[in-house]
Design an enzyme around this catalytic site. Structure first.
Site, PDB file in Angstrom:
ATOM      1  N   GLU B  55       0.760  -1.245  -0.047  1.00  0.00           N
ATOM      2  CA  GLU B  55       0.048  -0.003  -0.050  1.00  0.00           C
ATOM      3  C   GLU B  55       0.888   1.299   0.120  1.00  0.00           C
ATOM      4  OE1 GLU B  55      -0.542  -2.458   2.005  1.00  0.00           O
ATOM      5  OE2 GLU B  55      -2.667  -3.397   1.895  1.00  0.00           O
ATOM      6  N   PHE B 117     -12.028  -7.803  13.152  1.00  0.00           N
ATOM      7  CA  PHE B 117     -10.706  -7.940  12.417  1.00  0.00           C
ATOM      8  C   PHE B 117     -10.426  -7.030  11.321  1.00  0.00           C
ATOM      9  CE2 PHE B 117      -9.116 -10.218   8.621  1.00  0.00           C
ATOM     10  CZ  PHE B 117      -7.806 -10.486   9.395  1.00  0.00           C
ATOM     11  N   GLN B 118      -9.223  -6.455  11.393  1.00  0.00           N
ATOM     12  CA  GLN B 118      -8.568  -5.577  10.493  1.00  0.00           C
ATOM     13  C   GLN B 118      -9.540  -4.085  10.714  1.00  0.00           C
ATOM     14  OE1 GLN B 118      -8.371  -7.044   6.326  1.00  0.00           O
ATOM     15  NE2 GLN B 118      -6.207  -7.926   6.977  1.00  0.00           N
ATOM     16  N   LYS B 167     -17.918  -1.075   4.961  1.00  0.00           N
ATOM     17  CA  LYS B 167     -18.225  -2.134   3.914  1.00  0.00           C
ATOM     18  C   LYS B 167     -19.799  -2.268   3.805  1.00  0.00           C
ATOM     19  CE  LYS B 167     -16.950  -6.864   2.656  1.00  0.00           C
ATOM     20  NZ  LYS B 167     -16.348  -8.083   3.282  1.00  0.00           N
ATOM     21  N   MET B 480      23.720   9.337   3.364  1.00  0.00           N
ATOM     22  CA  MET B 480      23.549  10.781   3.841  1.00  0.00           C
ATOM     23  C   MET B 480      23.880  10.831   5.568  1.00  0.00           C
ATOM     24  SD  MET B 480      23.355  13.763   3.437  1.00  0.00           S
ATOM     25  CE  MET B 480      22.321  14.493   1.975  1.00  0.00           C
TER      26      MET B 480
END
Lengths: 174, 566
Positions: B55, B117-118, B167, B480
């Site tokens: 993602e 969940f999630q 959802k 760096m």
């Protein structure tokens, strides 16, 4: 110099605005002393009154960032002297002690407070005033060892100047 | 009023995106966005979905797309880990004013707050790093939410918007009709131009002997490039660019004096210190630009033009703040400007450029050096591309060498993570940029560290046949940080050395033609093959392990104390 600044914000009454506003204080690690949110005189528009101790430079930058929150309509900041500020406080005292102690009636009268409930176990005294007045009355009750419980509202405010328009006309007319 | 259509919430989302002109979505499916993906299957001909490998790749690709095209980038992820993986890119877009609409799935509204969940509290998590966010729990809310999201993302100072979509709302039916958002009573993205301030600014410019224009990304965001150059030419005002402003002005413009700040050019920094009037346009005086603010531009009065009022005077006091769209302000300014030449003032630039060439550049280009230097590599790339390529960088030395040595003819040709400094940004952002401007050459310039933070996106490049050119400057260090350790931490290289895989072999495993070059004599030919390649190409350039980026203003030091060598 650090002093108390009172921010007055008008916002859309939307979920999340409160979080976005307090998050900007949090980010600069400024503790909020008092916060009041309620519907303003216009339906659908909330009024926030937030007091916090900080510097004039910081509050100026913070308020500019508050203005960038999409649902914020208007934000200004003031010092205490620029506003008429009042809080309300409730003091709970046992009915037995209230009756036994001769000072209670005097305190209530002197501080211009009033009794709003009496029942067999406790008395509730209500006081409207500045934060200092409320605090001084609390200390008196405590000196007399009377106080069972104490609670205080956030600050309600009005501008001192007669001409101050709290919200822009374009919003009011909508 | 548009014609009504009975659809599910998920389809209403896609119709809304189409109504806003979206053609590309970067995303990754998951449990709580399956309904959206199901409808997306039927819209493949109109909505080009790019399946990234993470993602974070999706959001950085959307950023690259937005930065290259000037349009709103769109990404899509599931709830929970999908949403949390977007967080870095959202924060990056917030700091770099990149217009994004990020859509996340969410558990059904009946389960909100139950640790389902999630489930993650996406709205709270993205609140301080988004310009606006909103949770959609009813299908009927979708058209308005998306209309507001696009309006807010692209207007005023652009930024990321998050729409969290439960959802149940995705599968609920709604009568769909779409109206774009054109106004919100609490949001005023376009300030009225203060004509008095403009008049005063004109007087200040006309009275100035050593004026200097500081060019920030705001110039690109408002399309003010032409107005800027016309103003500069009218009054012979030299122009220096911030990291985010790079490519707003063609490098070969006679008034262009280079980059500002920590790894900027000697001329731009010296002239900041000598200037009597700084005109800052769409830049925010970041600490990377100013160094020590107390010794910054000691002789200058400052005019600051910004569309975001919160930026005016935020980091240092300004004599004349102008709250305005950069283009409008510059167009108004140039009308009152008195023409003049400033040969003496520009002499400073010529002298400082010569000094930088002698002290910094020539030694790094020395043909007798055993290793390829990053300076040489970027120099060679610039020679080969002739200012025509879009350069997308990662973060660190690769970024600073790219900023210093790339050459640009067109605006929006330099894409980098400026404010947040996000390693792993470069490869996915370059994919997004290439998809946004497919007719342009796009080159990702990465370090061996940052490349490995997004290395999985090679799979996205393979599957979607993205014709991206990739250069990895391999010095086997997190360069760096190593440079800082060398210069300021007594050469204690604590956990900055990397043991790397065979990078070209990895690229070839993804079907991308690849090679490695380490001999300075073979560099130009290798870069030529990269430039000439049709389709994707991968070039690892093995560079000198302990090369440093100079000039450098040490953190917190004055611009006057810029250093050119160890």
């Amino acid at each position: 110099m650090v002093k108390e600044y009172i921010v007055i914000a008008f916002t859309e009454n939307q979920i999340g605005v409160l979080n976005r506003i307090t998050a900007l204080y949090l980010r600069r690690k400024i503790n909020i002393e008092s916060l009041k949110v309620s519907e303003s005189s216009i339906k659908g528009i909330s009024m926030f009154v937030i007091s916090a101790f900080t510097s004039s430079e910081t509050i100026d930058k913070l308020v500019k960032q508050l203005r960038n929150i999409i649902d914020v309509i208007q934000v200004e900041y003031y010092t205490n002297e620029e506003l008429i500020t009042q809080e309300i406080a409730l003091y709970k005292i046992s009915t037995k002690l209230f009756r036994q102690n001769g000072a209670t009636d005097r305190i209530v009268r002197e501080w211009n407070a009033r009794i709003i409930e009496i029942n067999p176990s406790f008395v509730v005294v209500e006081k409207t005033g500045t934060r200092e007045e409320i605090e001084q009355m609390r200390q008196e009750f405590e000196r007399q060892q009377l106080l069972q419980e104490f609670t205080r509202s956030g600050t309600v405010v009005l501008h001192r100047e007669p001409w101050v328009q709290a919200l822009p006309n374009q919003i009011i007319s909508q | 009023m548009a014609r009504k259509q009975r659809v599910k919430g998920a389809e209403a989302l896609l119709l809304s995106l189409l109504a806003e002109g979206t053609d590309t979505i970067f995303g990754y499916p998951g449990g709580q966005v399956i309904p959206v993906y199901d409808h997306l299957y039927d819209y493949r001909d109109r909505l080009h979905h790019i399946l990234t490998r993470h993602e974070q790749g999706a959001v950085h690709a959307a950023q690259g797309y937005a930065r290259a095209t000037g349009r709103v980038g769109v990404c899509l992820a599931t709830s929970g880990p999908g949403a949390t993986n977007l967080v870095t890119g959202i924060a990056d877009a917030m700091l770099d004013s990149t217009p994004l609409v990020c859509i996340t799935g969410q558990v059904p509204s009946s389960l909100l707050g139950t640790d389902a969940f999630q489930e993650a509290d996406t709205i709270s998590m993205t609140m301080p790093i988004s310009k606006w966010n909103f949770q959609v729990t009813k299908a009927s809310e979708i058209p308005r939410a998306i209309a507001k999201a696009f309006y807010i993302a692209r207007s005023g100072r652009p930024g990321p918007v998050v729409i969290d979509f439960t959802k149940d709302a995705q599968v609920e039916e709604v009568d769909f009709s779409y109206q774009p958002c054109l106004y919100l009573r609490s949001y005023h993205p376009k300030p009225d131009l203060d004509t008095e301030a403009i008049t005063r600014a004109v007087e200040m410019i006309n009275a100035s002997e050593r004026p200097l224009l500081l060019v920030g990304q705001g110039v690109k965001l408002s399309g003010a490039e032409t107005a800027l150059i016309e103003l500069a030419e009218a009054a012979s005002i030299p122009m220096g660019e911030t990291l985010m402003g790079i490519s707003a002005v063609p490098n070969d413009h006679p008034l262009f004096i280079g980059n500002l700040g920590m790894h900027g050019n000697l001329a731009a920094n010296e002239m900041t210190q000598q200037s009597d009037l700084i005109i800052a346009v769409g830049m925010r005086f970041s600490d990377r630009v100013t160094g020590d603010v107390n010794t910054y531009a000691p002789k200058a009065e400052i005019i600051q033009i910004d569309i975001d009022a919160a930026e005016l005077g935020k980091n240092l006091p300004v004599a004349l703040p102008i709250h305005a769209d950069a283009r409008e302000a510059l167009e108004a300014l140039k009308r009152g400007i008195r023409h003049c030449e400033r040969p003496q003032w520009m002499e400073v630039a010529v002298r400082k450029q010569a000094e930088e060439q002698r002290e910094v550049i020539d030694p790094a280009l020395d043909p007798s050096l055993e290793h390829i230097t990053m300076c040489r590599a970027l120099h060679a790339l610039a020679e080969a591309e002739q200012g025509q390529a879009v350069i997308v960088t990662d973060v660190g030395q690769n970024q600073m060498f790219s900023a210093r040595y790339s050459r640009f003819k067109e605006t929006r040709s330099f894409i980098t993570s400026g404010g947040l400094g996000t390693m792993g940004f470069g490869l996915p952002a370059a994919m997004g940029a290439k998809l946004g401007v497919p007719d342009k050459e796009v080159v990702a310039v990465l370090g061996d560290g940052g490349f490995q933070m997004s290395i999985q996106e090679l799979g996205t490049i393979m599957q979607n046949k993205i014709g991206l050119k990739i250069i990895v400057l391999n010095n086997t260090y997190l360069g760096m940080v190593r440079q800082w350790q060398q210069l300021f931490w007594n050469r204690r290289y604590s956990f900055t050395e990397l043991e790397n895989p065979d990078f070209p072999a990895v690229a070839r495993a993804y079907g991308i033609p690849a090679e490695r070059v380490s001999d300075p004599n073979e560099l130009n030919a290798a870069i030529e093959r990269l430039v000439q390649a049709q389709g994707a190409y991968f070039l690892e350039i093995v560079v000198r392990p302990e090369e440093n980026v100079f000039p450098m203003v040490p953190a917190g030091a004055s611009l006057s104390n810029i250093i050119c060598k160890e």
